[in-house]
Write a protein that holds these residues in place. Sequence first.
Motif, PDB file in Angstrom:
ATOM      1  N   CYS A   1       0.837  -1.207   0.000  1.00 40.40           N
ATOM      2  CA  CYS A   1       0.000   0.000   0.000  1.00 40.40           C
ATOM      3  C   CYS A   1       0.872   1.258   0.000  1.00 40.40           C
TER       4      CYS A   1
ATOM      5  N   GLU B   1      -4.360   4.504   0.311  1.00 35.77           N
ATOM      6  CA  GLU B   1      -4.758   4.546   1.712  1.00 35.77           C
ATOM      7  C   GLU B   1      -5.238   3.167   2.160  1.00 35.77           C
TER       8      GLU B   1
ATOM      9  N   ASP C   1      -6.261   0.822   5.933  1.00 37.72           N
ATOM     10  CA  ASP C   1      -6.318   0.571   7.363  1.00 37.72           C
ATOM     11  C   ASP C   1      -6.031  -0.921   7.513  1.00 37.72           C
TER      12      ASP C   1
ATOM     13  N   GLN D   1      -8.428   1.132   1.143  1.00 32.28           N
ATOM     14  CA  GLN D   1      -9.612   1.990   1.057  1.00 32.28           C
ATOM     15  C   GLN D   1      -9.906   2.319  -0.404  1.00 32.28           C
TER      16      GLN D   1
ATOM     17  N   THR E   1      -8.932   3.031  -6.086  1.00 30.06           N
ATOM     18  CA  THR E   1      -8.335   3.670  -4.917  1.00 30.06           C
ATOM     19  C   THR E   1      -8.268   5.173  -5.161  1.00 30.06           C
TER      20      THR E   1
END
Length: 466
Positions: free
Chosen positions: A400, A406, A408, A412, A420
């Motif tokens: 990533c 982005e 987590d 995302q 993305t």
Amino acid sequence: MGKPTGFLEYARREDPRRSPAERVQDWEEFHIALPDAVREQQGGRCMNCGVPFCQTGMLYEGRAFGCPLHNLIPEWNDMILSGNRGHALSRLLKANNFPEFTGRVCPAPCEKACICGIYGDAVTIRDNELCIIEDAFATGRIKRRRPPQWSGKKVCVVGSGPAGLAAADQLNHRGHSVTVVERSEHPGGLLTYGIPNMKLPKSVVQRRISLMTDEGVSFVCGVDAADPKTAHRLLEEYDAVLLCCGAGVPRPLGFDTAGVGGVCYGTEYLKSAVERAQFGKEEAQVPSAAGLDVVIIGTGDTASDCVATALRQGCRSVTQLVRRPRADYLNDQGQLPLDYAHEEAEAVFGTDPRRFGVQVQSLVSGEGALTAVVTTEGDTLPCQLLIGATGFAGCESNVCHAFGVEADKTVQTLPGSFSTGVEKVFAAGDMRRGQSLVVWAIAEGRSAAAEIDRYLIGYTNLVPSL
């Protein structure tokens, strides 16, 4: 509906298995195909419901119902009954790129949505699916399909698991030049390294990889896209990049393992076992279970596969510790189901390897080597190999960061999209969705391919699964 009374006349018959005592001696597939006449009866059990919930693939109150790929199940069941395997194949491939994978390892949410299962036994949908595709390979019905022309667009798929392969297959058939980049020595991702050979033979995975290569997909192994220089080069050379790197970060075990050898995670253990048994790589990262007392933490498919693998490697003993109580796993008849690995453990050691409501409290080691584990019930189990199969925490962050997306626990993406926040970079599969099933990964890959196709040429005739 070729046989209106089929579900009343024919009993459910699953593909038989080799005996546990026999199959634990080798790494060969343990399912045996039914005779054609019996298979036709199993197709005839399908009721061809007016609303076929088996193919809905919907989420309702947090639970999945039916096939996420929206397989045309009643149609190809009817073709099985009539003996028209060619037509059955054409309907099957409309929605599923890799029935030879899902027909072996999918937990069959389609069968849980089968109306026949309300008052009796569901149709053997998964076995029927596998029969169609294996018969097609055996009889030469599976042929190379190359697009009539090329679009001039180049797509790089990072990761060769089920999501990446499905997207590559779809985009290749649309005429885009597709390159699949894989950091391991062999393509296939989870299919190659995360599922033992007796459940999914590596020859079956390689057969599909070879077909895709013949159809125009390029596979490049040993390249880690987490390297920022590699990521930069891919972004410069390709018109679109799809990240399908999985969600392989294991969930922490919850106790201190620093300085203690003989502790690993389930995926590490299974990968090392595949490298030894299938690719002859003796210097695998994780030791073999041969001659060792093995303790496995967790439940689910990965834990079961670790049990079965340890048995085949010749472990001295195997114990599976399950956090939840035994009552949580009883079926409607109040019985505790056995999966294939538990059958094998009973055949070898005479008892179910599972202990319920128990976890590891601490480790016992000598000179840095694990010798035993102390459980929350206070007893000590001899253990030289502890395997954590407790699920996954998300995707690796290095890829990533290399592409600037982005993330987590997962990447995302824009709402309702596989795109993305980085231009021409997309994500799909477990990397976007989180830990899930092979069938959901294929659905993600197909859907991402449709979005990328539209991004590249302005429209698409690919039908997304999601």
